[in-house]
Design a protein around this motif. Structure first.
Motif, PDB file in Angstrom:
ATOM      1  N   ASP A   4       0.825  -1.211   0.000  1.00  0.00           N
ATOM      2  CA  ASP A   4       0.000   0.000   0.000  1.00  0.00           C
ATOM      3  C   ASP A   4       0.854   1.253   0.000  1.00  0.00           C
ATOM      4  OD1 ASP A   4      -2.482  -1.224  -0.038  1.00  0.00           O
ATOM      5  OD2 ASP A   4      -2.531  -1.483   2.136  1.00  0.00           O
ATOM      6  N   GLU A   5       2.062   1.127   0.550  1.00  0.00           N
ATOM      7  CA  GLU A   5       2.931   2.290   0.686  1.00  0.00           C
ATOM      8  C   GLU A   5       3.308   2.906  -0.655  1.00  0.00           C
ATOM      9  OE1 GLU A   5       3.264  -0.194   4.325  1.00  0.00           O
ATOM     10  OE2 GLU A   5       3.305  -0.561   2.164  1.00  0.00           O
ATOM     11  N   LEU A   6       3.189   2.137  -1.743  1.00  0.00           N
ATOM     12  CA  LEU A   6       3.535   2.692  -3.053  1.00  0.00           C
ATOM     13  C   LEU A   6       2.676   3.899  -3.407  1.00  0.00           C
ATOM     14  CD1 LEU A   6       4.172  -0.433  -5.325  1.00  0.00           C
ATOM     15  CD2 LEU A   6       5.822   0.979  -4.118  1.00  0.00           C
ATOM     16  N   GLY A   7       1.522   3.991  -2.765  1.00  0.00           N
ATOM     17  CA  GLY A   7       0.624   5.113  -3.055  1.00  0.00           C
ATOM     18  C   GLY A   7       1.194   6.463  -2.693  1.00  0.00           C
ATOM     19  N   SER A   8       2.287   6.481  -1.939  1.00  0.00           N
ATOM     20  CA  SER A   8       2.885   7.761  -1.552  1.00  0.00           C
ATOM     21  C   SER A   8       3.892   8.274  -2.583  1.00  0.00           C
ATOM     22  CB  SER A   8       3.577   7.625  -0.186  1.00  0.00           C
ATOM     23  OG  SER A   8       4.644   6.684  -0.255  1.00  0.00           O
ATOM     24  N   LEU A   9       4.168   7.494  -3.630  1.00  0.00           N
ATOM     25  CA  LEU A   9       5.124   7.914  -4.664  1.00  0.00           C
ATOM     26  C   LEU A   9       4.423   8.858  -5.637  1.00  0.00           C
ATOM     27  CD1 LEU A   9       6.876   4.469  -5.327  1.00  0.00           C
ATOM     28  CD2 LEU A   9       7.676   6.362  -3.892  1.00  0.00           C
ATOM     29  N   SER A  10       4.254  10.080  -5.225  1.00  0.00           N
ATOM     30  CA  SER A  10       3.429  11.047  -5.962  1.00  0.00           C
ATOM     31  C   SER A  10       3.998  11.411  -7.328  1.00  0.00           C
ATOM     32  CB  SER A  10       3.247  12.315  -5.124  1.00  0.00           C
ATOM     33  OG  SER A  10       4.506  12.888  -4.823  1.00  0.00           O
ATOM     34  N   LYS A  11       5.300  11.142  -7.575  1.00  0.00           N
ATOM     35  CA  LYS A  11       5.912  11.492  -8.865  1.00  0.00           C
ATOM     36  C   LYS A  11       6.004  10.300  -9.818  1.00  0.00           C
ATOM     37  CE  LYS A  11       8.734  15.250  -6.941  1.00  0.00           C
ATOM     38  NZ  LYS A  11      10.095  15.807  -6.799  1.00  0.00           N
ATOM     39  N   LEU A  12       5.512   9.145  -9.401  1.00  0.00           N
ATOM     40  CA  LEU A  12       5.658   7.935 -10.205  1.00  0.00           C
ATOM     41  C   LEU A  12       4.848   8.044 -11.495  1.00  0.00           C
ATOM     42  CD1 LEU A  12       7.153   5.213  -9.847  1.00  0.00           C
ATOM     43  CD2 LEU A  12       4.964   4.226  -9.137  1.00  0.00           C
ATOM     44  N   ARG A  13       5.521   7.787 -12.618  1.00  0.00           N
ATOM     45  CA  ARG A  13       4.855   7.836 -13.923  1.00  0.00           C
ATOM     46  C   ARG A  13       4.664   6.450 -14.534  1.00  0.00           C
ATOM     47  NH1 ARG A  13       7.688   9.602 -17.654  1.00  0.00           N
ATOM     48  NH2 ARG A  13       9.727   9.765 -16.638  1.00  0.00           N
ATOM     49  N   VAL A  14       5.575   5.508 -14.207  1.00  0.00           N
ATOM     50  CA  VAL A  14       5.492   4.155 -14.760  1.00  0.00           C
ATOM     51  C   VAL A  14       5.608   3.155 -13.617  1.00  0.00           C
ATOM     52  CG1 VAL A  14       6.565   2.455 -16.276  1.00  0.00           C
ATOM     53  CG2 VAL A  14       6.519   4.873 -16.943  1.00  0.00           C
ATOM     54  N   LEU A  15       4.598   2.246 -13.549  1.00  0.00           N
ATOM     55  CA  LEU A  15       4.635   1.157 -12.564  1.00  0.00           C
ATOM     56  C   LEU A  15       4.507  -0.153 -13.324  1.00  0.00           C
ATOM     57  CD1 LEU A  15       4.698   0.080  -9.692  1.00  0.00           C
ATOM     58  CD2 LEU A  15       2.211   0.399  -9.565  1.00  0.00           C
ATOM     59  N   GLY A  16       5.623  -0.879 -13.418  1.00  0.00           N
ATOM     60  CA  GLY A  16       5.627  -2.139 -14.156  1.00  0.00           C
ATOM     61  C   GLY A  16       5.948  -3.308 -13.252  1.00  0.00           C
ATOM     62  N   LEU A  17       4.933  -4.136 -12.959  1.00  0.00           N
ATOM     63  CA  LEU A  17       5.109  -5.301 -12.077  1.00  0.00           C
ATOM     64  C   LEU A  17       4.648  -6.578 -12.769  1.00  0.00           C
ATOM     65  CD1 LEU A  17       3.690  -3.718  -8.776  1.00  0.00           C
ATOM     66  CD2 LEU A  17       6.071  -3.821  -9.533  1.00  0.00           C
ATOM     67  N   SER A  18       4.562  -6.578 -14.073  1.00  0.00           N
ATOM     68  CA  SER A  18       4.031  -7.724 -14.821  1.00  0.00           C
ATOM     69  C   SER A  18       4.921  -8.957 -14.688  1.00  0.00           C
ATOM     70  CB  SER A  18       3.896  -7.363 -16.299  1.00  0.00           C
ATOM     71  OG  SER A  18       2.965  -6.341 -16.481  1.00  0.00           O
ATOM     72  N   ARG A  19       4.282 -10.109 -14.936  1.00  0.00           N
ATOM     73  CA  ARG A  19       4.954 -11.409 -14.999  1.00  0.00           C
ATOM     74  C   ARG A  19       5.771 -11.704 -13.729  1.00  0.00           C
ATOM     75  NH1 ARG A  19       5.605  -9.528 -20.288  1.00  0.00           N
ATOM     76  NH2 ARG A  19       7.807  -9.030 -19.992  1.00  0.00           N
ATOM     77  N   ASN A  20       5.070 -11.601 -12.585  1.00  0.00           N
ATOM     78  CA  ASN A  20       5.617 -12.027 -11.301  1.00  0.00           C
ATOM     79  C   ASN A  20       4.631 -13.000 -10.680  1.00  0.00           C
ATOM     80  OD1 ASN A  20       8.244 -10.580 -10.403  1.00  0.00           O
ATOM     81  ND2 ASN A  20       7.064  -8.958 -11.422  1.00  0.00           N
ATOM     82  N   ASN A  21       4.735 -13.206  -9.402  1.00  0.00           N
ATOM     83  CA  ASN A  21       3.796 -14.083  -8.691  1.00  0.00           C
ATOM     84  C   ASN A  21       3.072 -13.316  -7.590  1.00  0.00           C
ATOM     85  OD1 ASN A  21       4.589 -16.489 -10.136  1.00  0.00           O
ATOM     86  ND2 ASN A  21       6.489 -16.484  -8.940  1.00  0.00           N
ATOM     87  N   LEU A  22       2.792 -12.065  -7.857  1.00  0.00           N
ATOM     88  CA  LEU A  22       2.119 -11.222  -6.875  1.00  0.00           C
ATOM     89  C   LEU A  22       0.680 -11.684  -6.678  1.00  0.00           C
ATOM     90  CD1 LEU A  22       3.495  -7.785  -8.090  1.00  0.00           C
ATOM     91  CD2 LEU A  22       4.273  -9.127  -6.124  1.00  0.00           C
ATOM     92  N   ALA A  23       0.187 -11.542  -5.460  1.00  0.00           N
ATOM     93  CA  ALA A  23      -1.165 -11.986  -5.122  1.00  0.00           C
ATOM     94  C   ALA A  23      -1.897 -10.865  -4.391  1.00  0.00           C
ATOM     95  CB  ALA A  23      -1.091 -13.251  -4.270  1.00  0.00           C
ATOM     96  N   GLY A  24      -3.110 -11.210  -3.910  1.00  0.00           N
ATOM     97  CA  GLY A  24      -3.901 -10.203  -3.217  1.00  0.00           C
ATOM     98  C   GLY A  24      -4.591  -9.275  -4.194  1.00  0.00           C
ATOM     99  N   SER A  25      -5.129  -8.202  -3.693  1.00  0.00           N
ATOM    100  CA  SER A  25      -5.867  -7.256  -4.532  1.00  0.00           C
ATOM    101  C   SER A  25      -4.994  -6.074  -4.920  1.00  0.00           C
ATOM    102  CB  SER A  25      -7.107  -6.757  -3.785  1.00  0.00           C
ATOM    103  OG  SER A  25      -6.724  -6.143  -2.556  1.00  0.00           O
ATOM    104  N   ILE A  26      -5.451  -5.369  -5.930  1.00  0.00           N
ATOM    105  CA  ILE A  26      -4.759  -4.142  -6.344  1.00  0.00           C
ATOM    106  C   ILE A  26      -5.047  -3.082  -5.287  1.00  0.00           C
ATOM    107  CG2 ILE A  26      -4.550  -2.391  -8.135  1.00  0.00           C
ATOM    108  CD1 ILE A  26      -5.609  -4.457 -10.126  1.00  0.00           C
ATOM    109  N   PRO A  27      -4.026  -2.513  -4.641  1.00  0.00           N
ATOM    110  CA  PRO A  27      -4.277  -1.555  -3.554  1.00  0.00           C
ATOM    111  C   PRO A  27      -4.988  -0.300  -4.048  1.00  0.00           C
ATOM    112  CG  PRO A  27      -1.949  -1.583  -4.120  1.00  0.00           C
ATOM    113  CD  PRO A  27      -2.589  -2.717  -4.869  1.00  0.00           C
TER     114      PRO A  27
END
Length: 554
Positions: A97-120
């Protein structure tokens, strides 16, 4: 040691250098580092938590390695981070959830991993985000509504997860989206009809393999507007396959001149294949298979390339080039004509049977002498029985004569008395009068009206037609006899009554009320209404109790 001596390194780009091993935690000592690019190597192990100390970091690109474990939660401390690219690794756990504080983030690429849970939901706080790539993980739950707050979002990849629910409608109002893919999830709902109007810059739309329903919106044809980044962007790929869309392929899609791929296979689409598909110059892949399409397949455009067109498992498709292995449309037309001819023939045959039955029924009804309720009693009394009951229609038993026949008194086998009206069939209109009187008196029910006991329609001993009506016998004769000349014969039968011509005032009043009641019933109550055409004292008869009965309505 190297990490310590290089603390003032600003950019470190080691992409595709064949490096491997673990990423040293000393990387966190590079306090001046702004760009760390290690993509396409063989690094393994966990991403060091010390990366969170790189507060000047703008680009963190660690994709296409073998990093494992969970994402560092203290990445949120990299407040200047603009690009976080961790695709193609073996990361597990939830997206912090902490990623939500990256106010300058323009690209978030987390594809092709084994992440689970819901999209925060905190992703909705990444106000500068342009590209979101979460495909091919194990993400579950619904797409967060907060995503619609990211007005600058242009690229969304959520395919190959386990997402459920409906796509928030607000997302379809994000006018800057160019690329939107949610294929291979468990999403449901329908595509809003206005999608092409609110996403005018869309050039890639992929809803493959979900549970979407409804029709394909014609407004998709409007997804061909201008975009400041790419001049004249138009919808190039549209994939709606493996869903439950129904209806026809919208003709409006013919305006998508830049369409290169169209896949609407495995749905419930019906109708003919639109002719505009053969006119799309850039169309290189067309999959219409497993639907309910019918009609003739074109021999132009993309349909000339059998390796680019897939139309199997449809119904009644014909024509096209030989490589498509479809039947000739001529044979299909012959089948259709044969089926239509058979159906029409069957319909005409049924219609003829109905007309024949109806005419026969009508003819039977018109030729029948008497209709219900006397039909079931027709000819129950035979001529022989009436002949015996009236002593051979003796003049002694004559109790009245009229224009249509003579009335006789007759004694039944049970000993009761009836009045038999024998019609003079030689008189014009007698037969019609017989039928009319049966029909009329057969439907009326009133204590002050004469009732038909039975009817007889037979032949006499000389072979002549014989018709008679049987009424209740009125022992006190007609009202005319009591008022005027009198009838001694009636007095002999009922000696307890006054002599004819000597009716008391109250008796006269009662008889008048009886007559009025009968006329009111005929004129206002019974259906159909009957107008008495010959009301006179001779047509008013009196029973044993001096109750007036109206008869012979003329």
């Amino acid at each position: 040691m190297w990490w310590t001596a290089s603390r003032r390194v600003v950019s470190l780009n080691l992409m595709s250098k064949g490096l491997g091993g673990l990423l040293s935690p000393h990387v966190g000592n590079l306090s001046f580092l702004r760009n760390l690019v290690l993509q396409n190597n063989s690094f393994r192990g966990e991403i060091p938590q010390s990366i969170g100390h790189l507060f000047r970091l703008h680009h963190l690109v660690l994709g296409i390695n073998s990093f494992s474990g969970q994402m560092p939660t203290n990445l949120s401390q990299c407040s200047n981070l603009e690009i976080l690219y961790l695709i193609d690794n073996q990361l597990v756990g939830k997206i912090p959830d902490e990623l939500g504080s990256l106010s300058k983030l323009r690209v978030l690429g987390l594809s092709r991993n084994n992440l689970a849970g819901s999209i925060p939901h905190s992703i909705g706080n990444l106000s500068q985000l342009c590209k979101l790539s979460l495909r091919k993980n194990g993400l579950q739950g619904e797409i967060p509504k907060t995503l619609s707050k990211l007005y600058g979002l242009t690229f969304v990849q959520l395919m190959n997860n386990q997402l459920t629910g409906e796509i928030p409608l607000a997302i379809f109002n994000m006018s800057n989206i160019l690329y939107f893919s949610v294929s291979n999830n468990q999403l449901r709902g329908s595509i809003p009809p206005y999608i092409g109007d609110t996403l005018p810059s869309l050039f890639f739309l992929d809803f493959l393999s979900n549970f979407f329903t409804g029709v394909i919106p014609p407004s998709l044809s409007n997804a061909s507007g201008l975009h400041s980044i790419s001049k004249c962007l138009v919808l190039e790929r549209l994939s709606l396959a493996v869903n439950s869309f129904h209806g026809e392929i919208p003709l409006a899609l013919g305006t998508l001149r830049g369409l290169q791929e169209l896949d609407v296979s495995h749905n419930n689409l019906s109708g003919e294949i639109p002719s505009f598909l053969a006119q799309l110059t850039f169309l290189k892949y067309l999959n219409l298979s497993s639907n309910k399409l019918e009609g003739e397949v074109s021999k132009q455009g993309v349909f000339l390339n059998a390796s680019a067109v897939f139309i199997f498992k449809n119904r009644n498709l014909c024509g096209g080039i030989a490589e498509l292995n479809l039947p000739s449309c001529k044979s299909n037309k012959v089948k259709v004509i044969a089926i239509v001819t058979a159906v029409l023939s069957f319909f005409i045959w049924c219609l003829c049977l109905f007309i024949f039955w109806y005419k026969r029924k009508k003819l039977k009804k018109n030729t029948s002498s008497i209709v219900f309720p006397f039909e079931h009693k027709f000819s129950i009394i035979s001529y022989k029985e009436l002949f015996r009951a009236s002593d051979g229609f003796s003049e002694i038993n004559v109790i009245g004569k009229g224009s249509y026949g003579t009335i006789y008194k007759a004694t039944t086998q049970e000993g009761g008395l009836v009045a038999v009206k024998v019609l003079n069939l030689g008189h014009i209109g007698a037969s019609k009068s017989f039928i009319s009187e049966c029909r009329t008196l057969g439907v009326i029910r009133h204590r002050n009206l004469m009732k038909i006991v039975n009817v007889c329609s037979s032949m006499d001993y000389h072979g002549n037609d014989f018709k008679a009506l049987l009424y209740e016998y009125m022992a006190n004769g007609s009202l005319e006899n009591w008022i005027h000349q009198g009838n001694e014969e009636d007095v002999e039968h009922e000696h307890e009554h006054r002599k004819p011509g000597h009716l008391g005032l109250m008796q006269r009043l009662d008889i008048a009320i009886d007559i009025a009641s009968a006329i009111k019933y005929l004129h206002e109550v019974c259906s159909p209404k009957i107008v008495h055409g010959d009301l006179k004292p001779s047509n008013v008869l009196l029973d044993n109790e001096m109750i007036g009965r109206v008869g012979d309505s003329g």
